[in-house]
Design a protein around this motif. Structure first.
Motif, mmCIF file in Angstrom:
data_model
loop_
_atom_site.group_PDB
_atom_site.id
_atom_site.type_symbol
_atom_site.label_atom_id
_atom_site.label_comp_id
_atom_site.label_asym_id
_atom_site.label_seq_id
_atom_site.Cartn_x
_atom_site.Cartn_y
_atom_site.Cartn_z
ATOM 1 N N SER A 1 0.832 -1.204 0.000
ATOM 2 C CA SER A 1 0.000 0.000 0.000
ATOM 3 C C SER A 1 0.868 1.256 0.000
ATOM 4 N N LEU A 2 1.879 1.260 0.853
ATOM 5 C CA LEU A 2 2.789 2.408 0.902
ATOM 6 C C LEU A 2 3.569 2.548 -0.398
ATOM 7 N N ARG A 3 3.973 1.432 -0.987
ATOM 8 C CA ARG A 3 4.691 1.483 -2.265
ATOM 9 C C ARG A 3 3.817 2.062 -3.384
ATOM 10 N N VAL A 4 2.553 1.664 -3.409
ATOM 11 C CA VAL A 4 1.624 2.215 -4.415
ATOM 12 C C VAL A 4 1.513 3.719 -4.245
ATOM 13 N N ILE B 1 -5.234 4.676 -11.852
ATOM 14 C CA ILE B 1 -5.360 5.181 -10.488
ATOM 15 C C ILE B 1 -4.458 6.393 -10.301
ATOM 16 N N ARG B 2 -4.839 7.237 -9.345
ATOM 17 C CA ARG B 2 -4.023 8.397 -8.973
ATOM 18 C C ARG B 2 -4.362 8.747 -7.529
ATOM 19 N N LEU B 3 -3.521 9.562 -6.939
ATOM 20 C CA LEU B 3 -3.768 9.996 -5.564
ATOM 21 C C LEU B 3 -5.069 10.782 -5.473
ATOM 22 N N ALA B 4 -5.770 10.607 -4.387
ATOM 23 C CA ALA B 4 -7.014 11.344 -4.166
ATOM 24 C C ALA B 4 -6.766 12.692 -3.507
ATOM 25 N N ASP B 5 -5.563 12.898 -2.988
ATOM 26 C CA ASP B 5 -5.226 14.140 -2.302
ATOM 27 C C ASP B 5 -3.755 14.437 -2.545
ATOM 28 N N LEU B 6 -3.333 15.606 -2.178
ATOM 29 C CA LEU B 6 -1.928 15.973 -2.300
ATOM 30 C C LEU B 6 -1.088 15.141 -1.335
ATOM 31 N N LYS C 1 12.385 12.856 -5.381
ATOM 32 C CA LYS C 1 11.356 12.499 -6.358
ATOM 33 C C LYS C 1 11.955 12.135 -7.718
ATOM 34 N N GLU C 2 12.985 12.854 -8.123
ATOM 35 C CA GLU C 2 13.617 12.559 -9.410
ATOM 36 C C GLU C 2 14.261 11.175 -9.388
ATOM 37 N N GLY C 3 14.901 10.822 -8.285
ATOM 38 C CA GLY C 3 15.494 9.493 -8.143
ATOM 39 C C GLY C 3 14.436 8.404 -8.173
ATOM 40 N N LEU C 4 13.313 8.644 -7.499
ATOM 41 C CA LEU C 4 12.213 7.685 -7.529
ATOM 42 C C LEU C 4 11.701 7.503 -8.950
ATOM 43 N N ARG C 5 11.475 8.602 -9.643
ATOM 44 C CA ARG C 5 11.002 8.504 -11.037
ATOM 45 C C ARG C 5 11.967 7.724 -11.904
ATOM 46 N N ALA C 6 13.264 7.989 -11.747
ATOM 47 C CA ALA C 6 14.267 7.309 -12.561
ATOM 48 C C ALA C 6 14.241 5.793 -12.343
ATOM 49 N N ILE C 7 14.006 5.385 -11.107
ATOM 50 C CA ILE C 7 13.983 3.948 -10.799
ATOM 51 C C ILE C 7 12.638 3.334 -11.162
ATOM 52 N N ALA D 1 2.670 9.183 -6.003
ATOM 53 C CA ALA D 1 3.147 10.512 -5.612
ATOM 54 C C ALA D 1 4.364 10.937 -6.419
ATOM 55 N N SER D 2 5.100 9.969 -6.942
ATOM 56 C CA SER D 2 6.303 10.305 -7.708
ATOM 57 C C SER D 2 5.999 10.602 -9.180
ATOM 58 N N THR D 3 4.773 10.344 -9.618
ATOM 59 C CA THR D 3 4.401 10.619 -11.009
ATOM 60 C C THR D 3 4.004 12.080 -11.171
ATOM 61 N N GLU D 4 3.808 12.455 -12.404
ATOM 62 C CA GLU D 4 3.314 13.809 -12.677
ATOM 63 C C GLU D 4 1.927 13.955 -12.061
ATOM 64 N N GLU D 5 1.643 15.141 -11.551
ATOM 65 C CA GLU D 5 0.367 15.383 -10.883
ATOM 66 C C GLU D 5 -0.809 15.048 -11.795
ATOM 67 N N ASN D 6 -1.805 14.340 -11.245
ATOM 68 C CA ASN D 6 -3.033 13.929 -11.913
ATOM 69 C C ASN D 6 -2.844 12.898 -13.020
ATOM 70 N N LYS D 7 -1.622 12.384 -13.218
ATOM 71 C CA LYS D 7 -1.401 11.340 -14.217
ATOM 72 C C LYS D 7 -1.999 10.040 -13.706
ATOM 73 N N LEU D 8 -2.725 9.363 -14.564
ATOM 74 C CA LEU D 8 -3.251 8.053 -14.213
ATOM 75 C C LEU D 8 -2.162 7.008 -14.419
ATOM 76 N N SER D 9 -2.023 6.123 -13.460
ATOM 77 C CA SER D 9 -1.083 5.012 -13.561
ATOM 78 C C SER D 9 -1.881 3.724 -13.534
ATOM 79 N N THR D 10 -1.341 2.686 -14.137
ATOM 80 C CA THR D 10 -2.031 1.402 -14.131
ATOM 81 C C THR D 10 -1.414 0.474 -13.091
ATOM 82 N N ILE D 11 -2.209 -0.482 -12.681
ATOM 83 C CA ILE D 11 -1.712 -1.485 -11.749
ATOM 84 C C ILE D 11 -0.564 -2.255 -12.396
#
Length: 144
Positions: free
Chosen positions: A10-13, A65-70, A135-141, A18-28
């Motif tokens: 859950s925390l990883r999801v 899916i995307r975050l429901a809040d900031l 955040k940039e490191g997370l995105r890169a990985i 949170a590491s994606t572009e704001e409001n971007k939908l991600s898939t499972i």
């Protein structure tokens, strides 16, 4: 205290989203691939995260899916409390099923209760935003 795999995922999801572009939908599937974990497990996790109001789910083609809040509004302690199924560190924490014969005179329950309270208090001090210091490191990985 050890978190369940369910809470870990859950925390990883949430970190992934949170590491994606704001409001971007991600898939499972994207998240499953990024962490190399079971898509079936993630489906259950995302369902519960959606029920809890931590994420929004969009069905159908182009959904995701995307975050429901900031991220700064998502408290880690709250997430852990919602996703963990119980906090029975020892048998005597579960009054309904406690069969320990020394429970009435033992001090262990009080000590472990205090430790659990401190553990959760520390988690309450952090938000999802606090976990994104790189955040940039997370995105890169996660999203090469």
């Amino acid at each position: 205290m050890r978190l369940t795999m369910y809470t870990d995922y859950s925390l990883r999801v949430l970190i992934y989203l949170a590491s994606t572009e704001e409001n971007k939908l991600s898939t499972i599937q994207e998240i499953s691939d990024a962490y190399n974990i079971s898509k079936n497990h993630l489906m259950k996790v995302t369902f519960e995260l959606g029920k809890a109001g931590f994420i929004h789910t969009v069905r159908g083609r182009g959904g995701g899916i995307r975050l429901a809040d900031l991220p700064q509004n998502i408290n880690i302690g709250t997430v852990v409390r919602r996703m963990e199924d119980d906090f029975h560190l020892v048998e005597c924490f579960d009054m309904e099923h406690n069969r320990c014969p020394i429970a009435p005179v033992c001090g262990l329950r009080g000590v472990l209760g205090k430790a659990l309270h401190a553990y959760l208090a520390v988690l309450d001090e952090y938000t999802l935003e606090d976990l994104l210091f790189n955040k940039e490191g997370l995105r890169a990985i996660l999203q090469p």
